[in-house]
Scaffold this motif. Sequence first.
Motif, PDB file in Angstrom:
ATOM      1  N   UNK A 147      -0.695   5.030   7.839  1.00 40.62           N
ATOM      2  CA  UNK A 147       0.650   5.111   7.255  1.00 40.62           C
ATOM      3  C   UNK A 147       1.186   6.534   7.290  1.00 40.62           C
TER       4      UNK A 147
ATOM      5  N   UNK B 296      -1.919   3.891  17.703  1.00 35.66           N
ATOM      6  CA  UNK B 296      -1.578   3.926  19.130  1.00 35.66           C
ATOM      7  C   UNK B 296      -1.115   5.324  19.562  1.00 35.66           C
TER       8      UNK B 296
ATOM      9  N   UNK C 284       2.068   7.349  10.934  1.00 33.30           N
ATOM     10  CA  UNK C 284       3.177   6.540  11.438  1.00 33.30           C
ATOM     11  C   UNK C 284       4.474   6.813  10.697  1.00 33.30           C
TER      12      UNK C 284
ATOM     13  N   UNK D 161      -8.486   3.904   6.598  1.00 27.53           N
ATOM     14  CA  UNK D 161      -7.856   3.676   7.897  1.00 27.53           C
ATOM     15  C   UNK D 161      -6.366   3.394   7.708  1.00 27.53           C
ATOM     16  N   UNK D 162      -6.050   2.588   6.699  1.00 28.48           N
ATOM     17  CA  UNK D 162      -4.638   2.274   6.448  1.00 28.48           C
ATOM     18  C   UNK D 162      -3.903   3.498   5.907  1.00 28.48           C
TER      19      UNK D 162
ATOM     20  N   UNK E 109       0.856  -1.186   0.000  1.00 30.45           N
ATOM     21  CA  UNK E 109       0.000   0.000   0.000  1.00 30.45           C
ATOM     22  C   UNK E 109       0.896   1.241   0.000  1.00 30.45           C
TER      23      UNK E 109
ATOM     24  N   UNK F  97      -6.532   3.783  17.568  1.00 27.46           N
ATOM     25  CA  UNK F  97      -6.126   2.430  17.949  1.00 27.46           C
ATOM     26  C   UNK F  97      -5.048   1.918  16.998  1.00 27.46           C
ATOM     27  N   UNK F  98      -5.254   2.147  15.713  1.00 30.55           N
ATOM     28  CA  UNK F  98      -4.296   1.647  14.724  1.00 30.55           C
ATOM     29  C   UNK F  98      -2.904   2.247  14.916  1.00 30.55           C
TER      30      UNK F  98
END
Lengths: 303, 303
Positions: free
Chosen positions: B174, B216, B177, B169-170, B147, B213-214
């Motif tokens: 990304x 953190x 993060x 969400x992804x 991705x 959540x994803x």
Amino acid sequence: MANGLPNPLLTAGAARSLVDSVDAFLFDCDGVIWKGDQLIEGVPETLDLLRKMGKKLVFVTNNSRKSRRQYSKKFRALGLEVTEEEIFTSSFAAAMFLKLNNFPPEKKVYVVGEDGILEELRLAGFECLGGPEDGKKNILLEANFYFEHDKSVGAVIVGLDQYFNYYKMQYASLCIRENPGCLFIATNRDPTGHMTSAQEWPGAGTMVAAVSCSVQKEPIVVGKPSSFLMDFLLKSFNLETSRMCMVGDRLDTDILFGQNTGCKTLLVLSGVTTLSELQDASNTIHPDLYTNSIYDLVGLLQQ
Amino acid sequence: MANGLPNPLLTAGAARSLVDSVDAFLFDCDGVIWKGDQLIEGVPETLDLLRKMGKKLVFVTNNSRKSRRQYSKKFRALGLEVTEEEIFTSSFAAAMFLKLNNFPPEKKVYVVGEDGILEELRLAGFECLGGPEDGKKNILLEANFYFEHDKSVGAVIVGLDQYFNYYKMQYASLCIRENPGCLFIATNRDPTGHMTSAQEWPGAGTMVAAVSCSVQKEPIVVGKPSSFLMDFLLKSFNLETSRMCMVGDRLDTDILFGQNTGCKTLLVLSGVTTLSELQDASNTIHPDLYTNSIYDLVGLLQQ
């Protein structure tokens, strides 16, 4: 804590005494056995050696996307002989939770999740709705639109769902909020997972967090680190937790699960946890031992 | 606490002294002015009366689905004359947050949300991607799928999104993060809202919970109950918070926002909060006054 250090590295001596002190190894799969669809190096040799030493092997995964049957196919496709009975998935755990709690067969289960959960529920004799199919459904967030839901849903199961959408979130919320006594069950709360070989992806924890926020209620968790899975496992096999070793790559699920249930614990660095995360002052979860990957057991036990 | 009781009902005397002690009323919209697309009874008369008494009226909504321009159209469609300048949405707040924090114009903003956020960002001169368009995108959670995300995204804004999916969400995860310094901004954390007249629906809080959540990580919240919106509002008008009254239907956003920022607070029961929830022993948020709906002001002030 084997040698007084908070996180002792697995040595030849520690490996030998670990193997001598346990009858069974519980392995997490993702990050321990494979990463996405790629087998981690040395896994077949390690499992062979442990089986030859007479150890019972059990595979415990929080990934609910597949059923036990589908997982056993995956093991075979990767060249590993593992039977369905040796596999404990959070999808299976969710179905078993309902069974052990005498969930009324006339009630239905709404699933926010993938095929694995649907298959395990059907195998256990439950009628379910939702799943990937509802991933195609849209809602009309307009003036007088009224969202209907099935009043006979008595449990909502939330697991990892790549087809997660607003429709399912509202369906799950209405069942939990409006159907008297409706159970809210989470397969697990992992924030992320290696759903592909190359990257981390949002885990079941993200879907659970969304639904939990919507209904302002905490779910019953059946996967790791909840002890439900272990209680069920102990009922299935004649084992003692003090003579088991939980091997995993996640501190907050695998290692915590092992500790919550009284197992010895071995952290491997072949998955999501790095050595610096393990050794960080903010980390409060300390495995009995750590090593790079389970393959290290082969080298250390042959020294 | 006007009369020593934890939750005093608005009386004729209390209404009179409230109106005398404030220069401005801040109204939440959903559950106070309307429910979904339905005007709440007596609202036009109430706003007229307060304007005639020389009070400044401000409308503060956590709903980020529309821009200020779109909201002023909605007010007009319901027969209420409210200018764009009197409206503060969490979508506008998100754009203003970036502006006040000198967000670099060469960076992009990824949006988990609807048109309101995109429009406010573009009006403020920012380049954005995501939004409803990405609601149609799918991912392939398969073996070697990788991705890709835009490395020039410097902020992710998460708001209410009926097109929420795993792809977004992804994408958001990304960026937060992997892009150094990328901001994680939430329009608000309301768990639910009356997105239609008949029912409650999952609110922005559910999307925020999933992304949080994803990754953190906790987001910066710009809507109620965060004081950012108030700081911005005070910069826009010549007002003192001690001479303002926040009127809302939610304890954990509206009333808390009023209290966090030093306003008087009036809870109305025309939205999500019931009298028994207000009076429940577990409730820790107590407004200065409560009443059924803002229309009560008209009757009480004319006694």
